[in-house]
Structure formats: C-alpha cells, structure tokens
Design an enzyme around this catalytic site. Structure first.
Site, PDB file in Angstrom:
ATOM      1  N   HIS A  67       7.364 -26.694  -0.932  1.00 55.34           N
ATOM      2  CA  HIS A  67       6.784 -27.970  -1.722  1.00 55.34           C
ATOM      3  C   HIS A  67       5.294 -27.504  -2.471  1.00 55.34           C
ATOM      4  O   HIS A  67       4.683 -28.238  -2.886  1.00 55.34           O
ATOM      5  CB  HIS A  67       6.172 -29.159  -0.854  1.00 55.34           C
ATOM      6  CG  HIS A  67       7.083 -29.533  -0.068  1.00 55.34           C
ATOM      7  ND1 HIS A  67       7.844 -30.975  -0.315  1.00 55.34           N
ATOM      8  CD2 HIS A  67       8.075 -29.093   0.967  1.00 55.34           C
ATOM      9  CE1 HIS A  67       8.928 -31.110   0.459  1.00 55.34           C
ATOM     10  NE2 HIS A  67       9.331 -30.008   1.118  1.00 55.34           N
ATOM     11  N   LYS A  86     -14.062   0.546  -3.968  1.00 54.62           N
ATOM     12  CA  LYS A  86     -15.150   1.069  -2.932  1.00 54.62           C
ATOM     13  C   LYS A  86     -16.297   1.966  -3.750  1.00 54.62           C
ATOM     14  O   LYS A  86     -17.269   1.762  -3.624  1.00 54.62           O
ATOM     15  CB  LYS A  86     -14.623   1.964  -1.990  1.00 54.62           C
ATOM     16  CG  LYS A  86     -13.884   1.448  -1.088  1.00 54.62           C
ATOM     17  CD  LYS A  86     -13.538   2.377   0.297  1.00 54.62           C
ATOM     18  CE  LYS A  86     -12.328   2.021   1.101  1.00 54.62           C
ATOM     19  NZ  LYS A  86     -11.939   2.825   1.830  1.00 54.62           N
ATOM     20  N   GLU A 126       0.796  -1.207  -0.111  1.00 59.87           N
ATOM     21  CA  GLU A 126       0.152   0.157   0.085  1.00 59.87           C
ATOM     22  C   GLU A 126       0.820   1.190   0.081  1.00 59.87           C
ATOM     23  O   GLU A 126       0.404   2.410  -0.266  1.00 59.87           O
ATOM     24  CB  GLU A 126      -0.895  -0.180   1.140  1.00 59.87           C
ATOM     25  CG  GLU A 126      -2.439   0.598   0.776  1.00 59.87           C
ATOM     26  CD  GLU A 126      -3.369   0.165   2.065  1.00 59.87           C
ATOM     27  OE1 GLU A 126      -4.084  -0.997   1.781  1.00 59.87           O
ATOM     28  OE2 GLU A 126      -3.259   0.749   3.028  1.00 59.87           O
TER      29      GLU A 126
HETATM   30  O1  PA5 Z   1      -3.623   1.547   5.920  1.00 59.97           O
HETATM   31  C1  PA5 Z   1      -4.478   2.241   5.739  1.00 59.97           C
HETATM   32  O2  PA5 Z   1      -4.716   3.226   5.935  1.00 59.97           O
HETATM   33  C2  PA5 Z   1      -5.643   0.960   5.578  1.00 59.97           C
HETATM   34  O3  PA5 Z   1      -5.359  -0.266   5.232  1.00 59.97           O
HETATM   35  C3  PA5 Z   1      -6.557   1.133   6.566  1.00 59.97           C
HETATM   36  O4  PA5 Z   1      -6.118   0.650   7.871  1.00 59.97           O
HETATM   37  C4  PA5 Z   1      -8.020   0.384   6.118  1.00 59.97           C
HETATM   38  O5  PA5 Z   1      -8.607   0.592   4.985  1.00 59.97           O
HETATM   39  C5  PA5 Z   1      -9.072   0.562   7.257  1.00 59.97           C
HETATM   40  O6  PA5 Z   1      -9.289   1.754   7.352  1.00 59.97           O
HETATM   41  P1  PA5 Z   1     -10.170   2.445   8.739  1.00 59.97           P
HETATM   42  O7  PA5 Z   1      -9.401   2.180   9.861  1.00 59.97           O
HETATM   43  O8  PA5 Z   1     -10.424   3.631   8.308  1.00 59.97           O
HETATM   44  O9  PA5 Z   1     -11.367   1.409   8.787  1.00 59.97           O
END
Ligand code: PA5
Length: 423
Positions: A299, A413, A278
């Site tokens: 394996h 989303k 990310e």
């Molecule tokens: O790293 C990030 O920002 C994302 O992975 C969020 O943690 C994830 O989308 C969850 O978001 P939130 O904590 O707002 O529900």
C-alpha cells in the site's frame, strides 16, 4: 533451504543460466579455498563449528548476569548491531513483556534520542553491552560515554563496571584499553571475521542470549546450512541464488527487493541490506539492496513495484503460515462484506495475498525468487543467516569485488572528522 523459482522461470530457463551457475561454483571454490580478495576475513565460514560447548556456556553465563535487570542497552552500529537486532526482532513475540527489555544505542547521532533515552533509563536497573570491533567508531563511543556516565551516577563506578560487557578486538582499540583499565568483562571479535559477518560470534550471540532466545538452535541451523553450502553441486541452493541474482544484474535488474509477509522480519531485512550493500557495492558495481514488508508496503511501494521502472527483481522469504488460531469472526449483519471469509485463518488469507503478489509481480516484469525456510524459528533464522552470508561471498566474487572490505564508509567519516576538528 528451498529455493522456489516458479515466479522467475524466465531467468532460470534462459540459455545463459548454466554459465552463471558454473561461475557460481568457481566463485564458491575461491571462497572456500580462501584464495580470493579479502580471504583473511573469511573466518565466518566455519563459525558454526567453532562455537563449541565452552563458548556457548560462557555466553550463557554472561547473559545470566543480566537476567534480573529491567533493561539492557546494546551499543553498536552496522555489523556490530544489526545481526543481534535482526534475530531478536524476528523471534520475539511482538506484544510479550520481554524481560530484560532490550534497547539499542550507538547506531546514530540523534541528540533527541539520547535526551529521551537518558530520561528513560533514569532510576532503571540497567546494564550495557558495548560492541565495536575497531573500538574507535564515533557513534557507539559517544553513546557509551553518555550511558556509562548515567550508570556510574546511579550505582557508583564499581557496580557499574560489573554491569558492563565489552565485545571488541583481542588486542587493539580504545574500547579494549578502556575495558582493561576499568575491568569490564570482555568477549573477543575474531580477527578473521568482519562486522557484517559477525552475528554468530559474541557480537550477536550475547545480546540474543540476553533477550532469552535459544542460541543453540540458531547455531544448529547455521551449521546445517553450512554443510549444504559447502557441497558445490546442483543441489546447492545458495549457488542457484547467487547465479540467479548475477544474471538478473547483467539483465539490467539493478535493484533487489527483499520481501516478506512477516512484520517481524523488518530488522532481518536491515541486516541483509548491510550484508549485501557493503559487500557488493564498490568499484562502481553492485546490486542495490532494498526491502519491503508485505502486505504493509503493497500500500506504499506496491504501485512502483508493479508499474514503475523495470529495474527490479524480488527475493521473497516465505515462511510456513501455520497459525490456525486466529480466524475471521462472523458479523451478523455483514456490513463490511467479510462474511465470505468467516472462519478462515488469517494465515491462509496472508498466504493467498502472497501468491497473488508473486503472480502480479512476475506478470508486471519483476521476477520473484522465493526462499522457503519452513517455520519462522531460531533454527531457520540460523539457516538463513548462513545461506545469505555464503551467497553474498559467492555473488561478490562473481561480480569481481572484494566482499570483505568497506573503503567507501571512510568518506563521510573523514569529512566529519575534518569538520569536527579531530587531530
Ligand atoms: O561490517 C562492518 O565492518 C561495519 O558495518 C562495522 O561493523 C561498523 O562500521 C561498526 O564498526 P566497529 O565494530 O568497528 O565499531
């Protein structure tokens, strides 16, 4: 943290390596001086120092409330879930009767899972920790509705509220409003810490503490590594790692495989994949983070790693293998031909498998960067967390991307919301 580059010498000894190391120092300076893209989300850099005595005490007190419950459901997704699970799974004994039992929800939308979870929780004495920084994420919000409803049906609204803790933004979001209205205890996720860098806030620390793992040692480990990472010189192993992986990337090694010979590290790898995927995967750039647990995956993925397309490099977390208790027993007739190993510790056999794998992968064209933290314990997991977070920030700046945003996550989303008819 010790970086062992014995199995990636060809990269480290290349004439370009020094340039990459200098670039890593420059990127680290950008990170530490908070002058790069997304710097408003670099509050995690100092988290090990911010977690003072009062904060830890508050977390421990909250965890104590849940001590006598059968089960605690941790609701969250992505950065609001993976850090806690990574640490809990890495450090718990696989077959111990862990109490309270920790269960995860809110990290997908499988109806079968929730159907089964609802039945499982029926008549159990359970609590909920619901975690969402934005307070608006669909998956955990749906899970919370379902599981809170079940709790209220079982114990009534007032008692249910006492068994719920919300971890969210200080001021905004639906979860914050709900927590205020329904009187849940709350912990705040700091504004300057993004989800995937939040494991050393209450997001990770509360569930970890509920599971019975010592959070002090985890934080001490992170603190020790923080001091190492902030020294921008040639002893800084995080800079070596960031330089090496960027040089690999520019040499067409576009996939990094995080491997370990400890099955407990599976969820740590999931946390690591989110952290790097990310943070770096944007603007049509970035190393694709993958993972494997050995010898299990030798394996299954082993054939590809050894002989498939040569676009891989490997980062292996190698813990000390000191357990001498479990040894190969003698079999009188030796029908399985294993008596040559009779009396040898399994840990030694695992070590030999590790050395053999490193040699094979290097010879097959997959350079291996070994990270040697010492024993698998809370202190060293804390060190690994800070080490990877720091190396990730540095690597992303070397690549020229903002490590702290995730615009690509919105694509699915908005399509989903359109299909769901959200106004
Ligand atoms: O790293 C990030 O920002 C994302 O992975 C969020 O943690 C994830 O989308 C969850 O978001 P939130 O904590 O707002 O529900």
């Amino acid at each position: 943290m010790k970086l062992n580059l014995e199995y990636s010498q060809e990269i480290i000894e290349s004439k370009e390596f020094d340039d990459y190391f200098q670039k890593a120092i420059k990127a680290a300076d950008t990170l530490l001086s908070k002058s790069g893209k997304g710097a408003e989300f670099s509050g995690w850099l100092d988290l090990p120092l911010k977690n003072g005595f009062d904060y830890i005490l508050k977390i421990r007190e909250a965890a104590k409330k849940f001590k006598d419950l059968d089960t605690v459901v941790i609701i969250g997704i992505g950065g609001s879930y993976l850090g806690a699970r990574a640490v809990i799974e890495a450090l718990k004994e696989p077959f111990a009767n862990n109490s309270p039992e920790i269960i995860y929800a809110g990290h997908h939308l499988s109806a079968d899972y929730y159907d089964s979870l609802q039945q499982y929780l029926n008549n159990k004495d359970f609590g909920i920790v619901v975690i969402s920084k934005s307070g608006t994420t669909t998956e955990p919000a749906i899970a919370f509705r379902l599981i809170q409803q079940l709790l209220i049906e079982q114990v009534g609204k007032e008692k249910a509220a006492k068994n719920i803790i919300a971890i969210t933004d200080a001021k905004k979001g639906a979860l914050k409003t709900l927590a205020n209205t329904e009187n849940f205890q709350t912990f705040v996720i700091p504004d300057d810490v993004g989800g995937r860098f939040s494991v050393l806030t209450a997001v990770g620390l509360l569930p970890i503490s509920i599971s019975g793992i010592g959070i002090d040692e985890l934080i001490e480990g992170a603190k020790a590594e923080m001091y190492n990472c902030k020294e921008l010189n040639e002893n800084n192993q995080a800079l070596w790692y960031a330089a090496a992986r960027n040089l690999m990337y520019d040499s067409d090694k576009h996939i990094e495989l995080l491997s370990s010979f400890e099955p407990n590290m599976q969820y740590f790898s999931e946390w690591w994949k989110q952290l790097f995927g990310e943070s770096e995967g944007k603007d049509s750039k970035g190393i694709f983070p993958a993972s494997a647990i050995f010898t299990t995956d030798l394996h299954s993925l082993g054939q590809y790693i050894q002989d498939g397309k040569r676009h891989l490099f490997e980062t292996m977390i190698s813990f000390d293998k000191n357990n001498e208790f479990v040894r190969v027993p003698k079999l009188h007739n030796d029908l399985d031909n294993l008596n040559y190993l009779c009396g040898k510790p399994i840990s030694w056999i695992n070590s030999m498998a590790e050395v053999g794998t490193c040699e094979a992968h290097q010879q097959g064209g997959v350079p291996v960067i070994k990270i040697e933290p010492g024993e698998l314990n809370a202190f060293n997991i804390g060190r690994l967390i800070y080490f990877f977070e720091f190396a990730c920030g540095v690597s992303a700046y070397m690549l020229g991307v903002n490590p702290f945003d995730q615009p690509g996550v919105e694509a699915y989303k908005s399509n989903m919301f359109r299909l769901l008819g959200k106004k």
